[in-house]
Design an enzyme around this catalytic site. Sequence first.
Site, short mmCIF file in Angstrom:
data_model
loop_
_atom_site.label_atom_id
_atom_site.label_comp_id
_atom_site.label_asym_id
_atom_site.label_seq_id
_atom_site.Cartn_x
_atom_site.Cartn_y
_atom_site.Cartn_z
N THR A 190 0.82 -1.21 0.00
CA THR A 190 0.00 0.00 0.00
C THR A 190 0.86 1.26 0.00
O THR A 190 0.63 2.18 -0.79
CB THR A 190 -0.94 0.01 1.22
OG1 THR A 190 -1.90 -1.04 1.07
CG2 THR A 190 -1.68 1.34 1.33
N ASN A 194 -5.40 -9.43 -8.04
CA ASN A 194 -5.47 -10.13 -6.77
C ASN A 194 -6.78 -10.89 -6.56
O ASN A 194 -6.88 -11.71 -5.65
CB ASN A 194 -5.27 -9.15 -5.61
CG ASN A 194 -6.22 -7.97 -5.68
OD1 ASN A 194 -6.19 -7.20 -6.63
ND2 ASN A 194 -7.07 -7.82 -4.68
N GLN A 198 1.02 -9.17 -6.14
CA GLN A 198 0.60 -10.56 -6.31
C GLN A 198 1.51 -11.33 -7.27
O GLN A 198 1.55 -12.56 -7.23
CB GLN A 198 -0.84 -10.63 -6.84
CG GLN A 198 -1.90 -10.34 -5.80
CD GLN A 198 -1.98 -11.38 -4.71
OE1 GLN A 198 -1.50 -12.50 -4.84
NE2 GLN A 198 -2.61 -11.01 -3.59
N GLY A 223 6.09 -7.97 1.36
CA GLY A 223 6.67 -9.16 1.95
C GLY A 223 5.67 -10.23 2.30
O GLY A 223 5.94 -11.42 2.16
N HIS A 224 4.48 -9.85 2.78
CA HIS A 224 3.58 -10.85 3.34
C HIS A 224 2.82 -11.65 2.30
O HIS A 224 2.07 -12.57 2.65
CB HIS A 224 2.60 -10.20 4.33
CG HIS A 224 1.53 -9.37 3.70
ND1 HIS A 224 0.22 -9.75 3.70
CD2 HIS A 224 1.58 -8.19 3.07
CE1 HIS A 224 -0.52 -8.82 3.09
NE2 HIS A 224 0.29 -7.87 2.70
N CYS A 256 -15.56 -5.70 3.07
CA CYS A 256 -16.70 -5.88 3.97
C CYS A 256 -17.18 -4.52 4.44
O CYS A 256 -16.42 -3.74 5.01
CB CYS A 256 -16.28 -6.73 5.17
SG CYS A 256 -17.63 -7.12 6.29
#
Length: 383
Positions: free
Chosen positions: A72, A151, A179, A200-201, A327
């Site tokens: 981000t 994604n 991605q 990284g995640h 959501c």
Amino acid sequence: MRRIYLDHAASTPIHPEVAETMLSVMQGHFGNASSVHSFGRDAKRLVNGARDDIATALDCRAEELVFTSGGTESDNLALFGTAAARADRGRHIITTAIEHHAVLHSCHRLEKQGYEVTYLPVDRYGMVHPEQVQDAIRQDTILVSVMYGNNEVGTIQPIEEIGSITRERDIIFHVDSVQALGAVPISCRDLPVDLMSFSGHKINGPQGIGALYIRKDLNIEPTQYGGLQERKRRAGTENMAGIAGFAKAVELAVSQLPERKQHDEHLRSSLLNFLEKSVGSGCFHINGGSSKQLTHIVNISFPECDTETMLMNLDMEGIAVASGSACTSGSLEPSYVLEAMNLPQNILRSAVRFSFGLGNTIEEIEYTAQKVGTILDRIRKNR
């Protein structure tokens, strides 16, 4: 209860070697990389070494990488930094309707600041075509931002063709590769790209760390101020453990890419085959499904069951999947990506994203397909 994680496109478990690397740093390094004493110099060497390793893996210069807090921030820095640096040359930006919200919301903010943004539509596979970019370019276009792989549906965009167009017109080209890293080969040197975002995640590294590739000699304005870190492009004390873990994750992701791709393709095809047996081929629809596809993502609609019901029932069985949508007020809204693909309402409102990664097995995939079949059978009986 059995627990199965099929939401790797959202976040991934940390690889044991990454965790080991990070623990070693946290236990052995605490100096500030900006300090001139030996503790600071040790920290600086660690950060520079990690940067060198990532640069080697991504085929770029070490000085072209800026460490950030994740994808981000990398997207934000690319868009706001470029817009500010090139405002005197124009105020028109081109992106697509299916970008990550880190890009779309940044573009909405830039519109409030007086920039004009063109949001390119996509076809039914989620693909944007190079001629669309060509036709949208104006005299005052300063930036084009297109994600490498989506994604939600996994569609891979024609980055090389679009980059060739922007390079001919001296327009900055940013690519969100969050991605794509670890899923497709990436050479920053060979791709006609000026800015590229990483996180990284998504590759079995830590959360809260990422990088922005900035092509040599390209100037962008920083978006946060303080120290002189990252060659004055991103102030803030370096996250040493995160950076070291990120470097290890990149190394593993790039070196193991062929094996991972083969494994993900096997899981993907197995899921579809098992669903045909447990559900029936006419009872589910693959969204996207382009020949150019990230192998670890498959988006499937089950028209007999709305998304929220399927997610909740799978979660009760210990299976984690996603809708790919945000959501809002406790209810799932239809995916803006699928809406941009102009899919029918029954497909939009029943879409589920399955995404594979480290630790997933064929047995888990078969079990998941069986549970989907059980859920649909229960729904049919209760009608």
